[in-house]
Design a protein around this motif. Structure first.
Motif, PDB file in Angstrom:
ATOM      1  N   LYS B 282      -9.799 -12.032  22.081  1.00 42.28           N
ATOM      2  CA  LYS B 282     -11.085 -12.506  21.552  1.00 42.28           C
ATOM      3  C   LYS B 282     -11.429 -13.883  22.113  1.00 42.28           C
ATOM      4  CE  LYS B 282     -11.135 -10.076  17.156  1.00 42.28           C
ATOM      5  NZ  LYS B 282     -10.837 -10.201  15.743  1.00 42.28           N
ATOM      6  N   TYR B 283     -10.377 -14.725  22.177  1.00 41.39           N
ATOM      7  CA  TYR B 283     -10.587 -16.099  22.670  1.00 41.39           C
ATOM      8  C   TYR B 283     -11.027 -16.082  24.136  1.00 41.39           C
ATOM      9  CZ  TYR B 283      -9.443 -20.717  24.368  1.00 41.39           C
ATOM     10  OH  TYR B 283      -9.503 -21.945  24.972  1.00 41.39           O
ATOM     11  N   ASP B 284     -10.322 -15.222  24.941  1.00 42.38           N
ATOM     12  CA  ASP B 284     -10.672 -15.133  26.370  1.00 42.38           C
ATOM     13  C   ASP B 284     -12.113 -14.661  26.526  1.00 42.38           C
ATOM     14  OD1 ASP B 284      -8.224 -15.997  27.008  1.00 42.38           O
ATOM     15  OD2 ASP B 284      -7.376 -14.040  27.506  1.00 42.38           O
ATOM     16  N   ASP B 285     -12.458 -13.667  25.703  1.00 46.05           N
ATOM     17  CA  ASP B 285     -13.808 -13.107  25.763  1.00 46.05           C
ATOM     18  C   ASP B 285     -14.841 -14.191  25.423  1.00 46.05           C
ATOM     19  OD1 ASP B 285     -15.532 -11.013  26.127  1.00 46.05           O
ATOM     20  OD2 ASP B 285     -15.705 -10.645  23.959  1.00 46.05           O
ATOM     21  N   ALA B 286     -14.512 -14.919  24.337  1.00 43.48           N
ATOM     22  CA  ALA B 286     -15.432 -15.989  23.898  1.00 43.48           C
ATOM     23  C   ALA B 286     -15.530 -17.076  24.957  1.00 43.48           C
ATOM     24  CB  ALA B 286     -14.955 -16.572  22.580  1.00 43.48           C
ATOM     25  N   SER B 287     -14.367 -17.389  25.592  1.00 45.83           N
ATOM     26  CA  SER B 287     -14.359 -18.424  26.644  1.00 45.83           C
ATOM     27  C   SER B 287     -15.253 -18.009  27.801  1.00 45.83           C
ATOM     28  CB  SER B 287     -12.954 -18.638  27.179  1.00 45.83           C
ATOM     29  OG  SER B 287     -12.158 -19.142  26.185  1.00 45.83           O
ATOM     30  N   LYS B 288     -15.124 -16.707  28.165  1.00 46.24           N
ATOM     31  CA  LYS B 288     -15.947 -16.228  29.288  1.00 46.24           C
ATOM     32  C   LYS B 288     -17.425 -16.324  28.936  1.00 46.24           C
ATOM     33  CE  LYS B 288     -12.626 -13.036  31.224  1.00 46.24           C
ATOM     34  NZ  LYS B 288     -12.137 -11.678  31.073  1.00 46.24           N
ATOM     35  N   LYS B 289     -17.726 -15.898  27.701  1.00 43.39           N
ATOM     36  CA  LYS B 289     -19.131 -15.946  27.288  1.00 43.39           C
ATOM     37  C   LYS B 289     -19.652 -17.381  27.284  1.00 43.39           C
ATOM     38  CE  LYS B 289     -19.411 -11.819  24.452  1.00 43.39           C
ATOM     39  NZ  LYS B 289     -19.249 -11.294  23.114  1.00 43.39           N
ATOM     40  N   LEU B 290     -18.770 -18.262  26.791  1.00 41.56           N
ATOM     41  CA  LEU B 290     -19.153 -19.680  26.723  1.00 41.56           C
ATOM     42  C   LEU B 290     -19.396 -20.237  28.119  1.00 41.56           C
ATOM     43  CD1 LEU B 290     -19.506 -22.105  24.804  1.00 41.56           C
ATOM     44  CD2 LEU B 290     -17.126 -22.665  25.248  1.00 41.56           C
TER      45      LEU B 290
END
Lengths: 58, 436
Positions: B282-290
């Motif tokens: 989830k964190y990686d996904d959020a980081s990518k989105k960010l």
């Protein structure tokens, strides 16, 4: 002991990132250098030729 | 020459004194003498290297490295400083840790100066627990303790300093204060007074014998040994099995209990690991989105700046720059359809088509009239990049080419005008110019 006053005397330690700057700025003059500079100055003063333009007009 | 030798001898004498003090753990005193040695002879490599070692011992790694680097530069061959630097460079982790320690100290010092002494104490406690040799940190910590009235802890910190640097003047002064505050100064004075007193013996004084020699009979010894042996036998036959049984039972229960706890911990660990993996995804996904959002935001800001710049360039008479910047806009970008960029882009397009374009054409004609055909050509080319189907500019460019004997290129443009814009007044003029 005045704590605040005493604490003011403490300076932060030099950080590793500042080494290069510190090495460049460090004054490495020793007594030998100072004496050599003094000798050079004395010799140059004795052998200096006066600028003719600065002499008073006759 | 003789003068130099004399200076070298003085430097060497200071070095020897410094070395002696360093051997006696008087690091501050030694450092002062070594600095004096270097003032008389900067090439006194031993003095410089020892000064570096002293700094290193006191936790001042950067100062130590500084001295060793200078030493190596002044004497590149057979110099111990190379070994010290190699040792540190071989362990980059160590250097990083040293660097972090210095940063922590500086931060703690700044915190202490800004009146948040409680936080500074915590930071320094952590630092000195890892680096008890960091003299400056220990002294500042001791001062903070003294300020809080905790003289016992201050005394411990100062003891640590004096263990590293026996005659550290600041530590000695502070230690005096601590001893006065805790009453240890009086105790020490009394002890010293007693140790060095030479009191005469008086008539009433009695000398006590150190011990009395009494002999125990052989039979008594034998009875004691027999009693001990009987006791041991009784213990091993009567009590020991029961004790052993109870011990084994307790031990087995502990093993079973520990196994149960271990399995619980393992299952917890597995659960936490799974949760961690899920959270990581989830964190990686959020980081990518960010990151994507930040990039888009940056691009958006950059586009906003570009559009604003084009208008400014036009207003300042920099028509070529304005046109080139306008041509560099990537119109496929999605956010160009969003406000406020839509209206801004529309405004810029108006500026280019209705103002800048005409300016470029007129600058081209002016240049041509002034005999600057190359400049004129570049103005016409730029104008045609903005509007490639303007028969007027096409005609002007073709005429300019014709004047430079580039007939085939000119004819191609004349043909294009006639073919694509037959109703234009420039079609007829193109026919005449081409000479059909």
């Amino acid at each position: 002991m005045n704590f605040k006053e005493e604490l003011k005397r403490f300076k932060p330690s030099m950080e590793v990132d500042e080494i290069e700057d510190a090495v460049m700025k460090m004054d490495l003059t020793d007594m030998n250098d100072i004496m050599f500079q003094m000798m050079e100055k004395t010799v140059s003063e004795k052998t200096a030729v006066k600028d003719p333009k600065e002499e008073p007009l006759q | 020459m003789e003068r130099s030798n004399r200076l070298y001898r003085i430097a060497n004498a200071f070095y020897n004194l410094g070395l002696e003090k360093a051997r006696l753990n008087d690091l501050t005193g030694s450092a002062e003498l070594l600095k004096r040695a270097l003032r008389f002879n900067k090439y006194c490599t031993n003095a410089r290297n020892l000064l570096g070692l002293i700094y290193y011992q006191m936790g001042e790694t950067a100062d130590a490295l500084c001295q060793w680097i200078i030493s190596e530069n002044l004497q590149p061959e057979s110099n111990a400083a190379q070994r010290y630097l190699d040792m540190i460079q071989r362990k980059p982790d160590q250097l990083e840790r040293d660097s972090q320690a210095i940063k922590k100290f500086n931060q703690a010092l700044a915190t202490a100066k800004s009146s948040d002494s409680a936080f500074a104490i915590i930071e320094l406690q952590h630092l000195v627990s890892e680096r008890p040799n960091y003299v400056k940190a220990q002294i500042v910590l001791a001062m903070l303790y003294m300020d809080k009235g905790d003289n016992i802890k201050a005394g411990r910190a100062l003891m640590q300093v004096l263990h590293v640097d026996r005659n550290n003047p600041t530590a000695l002064i502070l230690m005096d204060d601590v001893k006065q505050a805790t009453g240890k100064a009086e105790v020490e004075q009394k002890r010293l007074k007693n140790a060095f007193s030479h009191r005469k013996m008086e008539d009433d004084d009695v000398i006590m014998p150190e011990s009395q020699n009494t002999k125990i009979p052989f039979s008594t010894t034998m009875i004691i040994i027999l009693g001990v042996l009987l006791g041991m036998v009784a213990f091993s036959t009567l009590l020991l099995p029961g004790i052993r049984k109870t011990y084994y039972k307790e031990a087995n229960e502990k093993v079973v209990d520990n196994n149960r706890k271990l399995s619980t911990v393992n299952s917890d660990y597995n659960r936490v690991s799974t949760e961690y993996e899920e959270l990581k995804i989830k964190y990686d996904d959020a980081s990518k989105k960010l990151a994507a959002f930040e990039k888009e935001n940056r691009d958006f800001a950059s586009m906003f700046g570009l559009l604003k710049n084009i208008v400014e360039e036009y207003e300042n008479g920099r028509y070529t720059d304005a046109a080139n910047d306008w041509l560099s806009i990537d119109r496929e970008i999605e956010f160009l359809n969003e406000e406020p960029l839509v209206s801004q882009l529309k405004e810029v397009d108006d500026v280019i088509y209705n103002g800048c374009y005409d300016k470029l054409v007129s600058l081209g004609t002016q240049s041509w009239n002034g005999g600057k055909k190359e400049a004129a050509m570049s103005y016409y080319d730029l104008a045609l990049k903005i509007d490639p189907d303007d028969p007027e500019v096409m005609y002007l460019k073709a005429r300019l080419l014709q004047s430079e004997d580039r007939i085939s290129e000119a004819n191609r443009i004349f043909d294009k005008i006639v073919g694509e814009h037959p109703e234009s007044k420039y079609a007829e003029r193109a026919v005449q110019a081409r000479g059909y």
